[in-house]
Design a protein around this motif. Structure first.
Motif, mmCIF file in Angstrom:
data_model
loop_
_atom_site.group_PDB
_atom_site.id
_atom_site.type_symbol
_atom_site.label_atom_id
_atom_site.label_comp_id
_atom_site.label_asym_id
_atom_site.label_seq_id
_atom_site.Cartn_x
_atom_site.Cartn_y
_atom_site.Cartn_z
ATOM 1 N N ASN A 82 -18.361 2.690 -0.651
ATOM 2 C CA ASN A 82 -18.106 2.884 -1.937
ATOM 3 C C ASN A 82 -18.181 4.394 -2.578
ATOM 4 O O ASN A 82 -17.313 4.614 -3.588
ATOM 5 C CB ASN A 82 -19.308 2.158 -2.936
ATOM 6 C CG ASN A 82 -19.298 0.666 -2.504
ATOM 7 O OD1 ASN A 82 -18.374 0.097 -2.414
ATOM 8 N ND2 ASN A 82 -20.452 0.259 -2.837
ATOM 9 N N LYS A 83 -18.956 5.104 -1.908
ATOM 10 C CA LYS A 83 -18.905 6.494 -2.494
ATOM 11 C C LYS A 83 -17.644 7.173 -1.795
ATOM 12 O O LYS A 83 -16.989 8.168 -2.740
ATOM 13 C CB LYS A 83 -20.027 7.316 -1.727
ATOM 14 C CG LYS A 83 -20.290 8.678 -2.093
ATOM 15 C CD LYS A 83 -21.629 9.145 -1.479
ATOM 16 C CE LYS A 83 -21.829 10.669 -1.587
ATOM 17 N NZ LYS A 83 -22.502 11.190 -0.658
ATOM 18 N N PHE A 84 -17.378 6.943 -0.632
ATOM 19 C CA PHE A 84 -15.987 7.833 -0.073
ATOM 20 C C PHE A 84 -14.654 7.328 -0.339
ATOM 21 O O PHE A 84 -13.561 7.909 -0.310
ATOM 22 C CB PHE A 84 -16.015 7.984 1.209
ATOM 23 C CG PHE A 84 -17.238 8.959 1.562
ATOM 24 C CD1 PHE A 84 -17.385 10.325 1.044
ATOM 25 C CD2 PHE A 84 -18.319 8.547 2.373
ATOM 26 C CE1 PHE A 84 -18.152 11.275 1.332
ATOM 27 C CE2 PHE A 84 -19.350 9.302 2.736
ATOM 28 C CZ PHE A 84 -19.268 10.486 2.299
ATOM 29 N N LEU A 85 -14.446 5.789 -0.491
ATOM 30 C CA LEU A 85 -13.186 5.300 -0.080
ATOM 31 C C LEU A 85 -12.649 4.469 -1.276
ATOM 32 O O LEU A 85 -13.629 3.436 -1.853
ATOM 33 C CB LEU A 85 -13.289 4.456 0.914
ATOM 34 C CG LEU A 85 -13.619 5.284 2.359
ATOM 35 C CD1 LEU A 85 -14.092 4.277 3.327
ATOM 36 C CD2 LEU A 85 -12.424 6.192 2.723
ATOM 37 N N GLY A 86 -11.343 4.406 -1.741
ATOM 38 C CA GLY A 86 -10.718 3.532 -2.624
ATOM 39 C C GLY A 86 -9.567 2.782 -1.703
ATOM 40 O O GLY A 86 -8.888 3.340 -0.969
ATOM 41 N N PHE A 87 -9.471 1.497 -1.964
ATOM 42 C CA PHE A 87 -8.379 0.706 -1.069
ATOM 43 C C PHE A 87 -7.306 0.174 -2.203
ATOM 44 O O PHE A 87 -7.478 -0.229 -3.393
ATOM 45 C CB PHE A 87 -9.083 -0.417 -0.510
ATOM 46 C CG PHE A 87 -10.300 -0.182 0.607
ATOM 47 C CD1 PHE A 87 -9.710 -0.111 1.753
ATOM 48 C CD2 PHE A 87 -11.440 -0.009 0.246
ATOM 49 C CE1 PHE A 87 -10.614 0.349 2.973
ATOM 50 C CE2 PHE A 87 -12.408 0.331 1.300
ATOM 51 C CZ PHE A 87 -11.935 0.728 2.376
ATOM 52 N N ILE A 88 -6.118 0.253 -1.529
ATOM 53 C CA ILE A 88 -5.020 -0.410 -2.139
ATOM 54 C C ILE A 88 -4.328 -1.345 -1.114
ATOM 55 O O ILE A 88 -4.115 -0.633 -0.123
ATOM 56 C CB ILE A 88 -4.145 0.757 -2.872
ATOM 57 C CG1 ILE A 88 -4.909 1.686 -3.750
ATOM 58 C CG2 ILE A 88 -2.881 0.167 -3.643
ATOM 59 C CD1 ILE A 88 -3.944 3.182 -3.937
ATOM 60 N N PHE A 89 -4.054 -2.410 -1.474
ATOM 61 C CA PHE A 89 -3.404 -3.530 -0.602
ATOM 62 C C PHE A 89 -2.064 -3.879 -1.145
ATOM 63 O O PHE A 89 -1.832 -3.833 -2.245
ATOM 64 C CB PHE A 89 -4.324 -4.753 -0.230
ATOM 65 C CG PHE A 89 -5.619 -4.396 0.076
ATOM 66 C CD1 PHE A 89 -5.965 -4.215 1.371
ATOM 67 C CD2 PHE A 89 -6.566 -4.162 -0.837
ATOM 68 C CE1 PHE A 89 -7.223 -3.899 1.923
ATOM 69 C CE2 PHE A 89 -8.127 -3.971 -0.376
ATOM 70 C CZ PHE A 89 -8.484 -3.871 0.964
ATOM 71 N N GLN A 90 -1.300 -4.386 -0.087
ATOM 72 C CA GLN A 90 0.163 -4.936 -0.450
ATOM 73 C C GLN A 90 0.057 -6.145 -1.366
ATOM 74 O O GLN A 90 0.983 -6.029 -2.200
ATOM 75 C CB GLN A 90 0.518 -5.446 1.078
ATOM 76 C CG GLN A 90 2.189 -6.168 0.860
ATOM 77 C CD GLN A 90 2.541 -6.429 2.092
ATOM 78 O OE1 GLN A 90 2.224 -5.917 3.043
ATOM 79 N NE2 GLN A 90 3.770 -7.173 2.067
#
Ligand code: ADP
Ligand code: MG
Length: 233
Positions: A82-90
């Motif tokens: 939660n602190k480090f990462l953001g996700f984007i998906f197809q």
């Protein structure tokens, strides 16, 4: 920001095992915009999922912002994610019965942020991606490009150090793909580290560095000498 060395990953299926990552070494510095290229099945998503702490490697080391990512408890892992990462998906992965605004605000809820601040922050990210007027709309009332913009706003809402995008333009037409990459370039210009998985060469040319995966190994790692911009695609 990201340091991995000698990363290995196999999938076991019954008696068989498929060796997908065969010793990956690579580093990403803060502020880079990197694409991971390779044909279908070359292990791009496997690598991104390990970097995103959604999966674990069998062997090798991974440091994220100086933190060794290994044998973390589920709780610790979730905290770092939660602190480090953001996700984007197809496929955008928006929640269909929630408005654009509520989709963007959701990660803030999980961070324990109060409702009015959640709404304020979510709205400012929707503005940033040019969708303020669409805040109350449901995902099925938005175009593919708009959905991906909402997903990008959602990924940014928790102010992650790194954005990880797995084929973010894979479900979009060419023009919309370039517009989404233009937004990703803008976000990178503000200093955010971004990794984009793609199998499309023109999309990779809109990043600053291309890492080529083949048969579980990095075969090429090159700086893009002339990064393509929306104005000249
Ligand atoms: P890419 O994203 O480059 O298309 P993937 O990382 O998704 O490649 O997959 C690499 C290989 O690993 C493929 O052969 C795929 O079928 C296999 N694979 C991926 N995920 C799994 C899994 N959960 N279980 C078994 N095999 C998998
Ligand atoms: Mg994939």
């Amino acid at each position: 920001m990201i340091k991995i060395s000698n990363l290995h990953k196999s999938y076991r299926m019954g008696a068989n095992s498929l060796h997908v990552l065969k010793g990956i070494d690579f580093n990403v510095e803060e502020g880079e915009l990197v694409s991971i290229m390779g044909s279908s099945g070359s292990g791009k998503s496997t690598l991104l999922n390990i970097l995103g702490m959604l999966d674990e490697a069998d062997e090798g080391s991974y440091f994220l912002d100086g933190v060794p990512i290994k044998n973390l408890s589920e709780k610790q892992g979730a905290k770092y994610r939660n602190k480090f990462l953001g996700f984007i998906f197809q496929s955008f992965n928006l929640i269909g019965y929630k408005s654009a605004l509520d989709n963007v605000a959701l990660p803030l809820y999980y961070q324990g942020i109060g409702r009015s601040e959640r709404i304020d922050r979510a709205m400012s990210y929707l503005e940033k991606v040019g969708l303020a007027q669409w805040a109350s709309h449901l995902p099925n009332e938005l175009s593919g490009g708009q959905k991906q913009r909402v997903a990008i706003a959602r990924a940014l809402a928790s102010d992650p150090k790194v954005l990880l995008a797995d084929e973010p333009t894979g479900a979009l037409d060419t023009t919309t793909s370039y517009e989404v990459m233009d937004l990703i370039q803008e976000i990178n210009d503000e200093g955010r580290t971004i990794l984009v998985v793609t199998h499309e060469h023109d999309i990779a040319q809109m990043t600053k560095r291309i890492v080529n995966l083949k048969d579980g190994l990095i075969i090429e790692d090159t700086v893009v000498s002339q990064v393509r911009a929306l104005s000249n695609v």
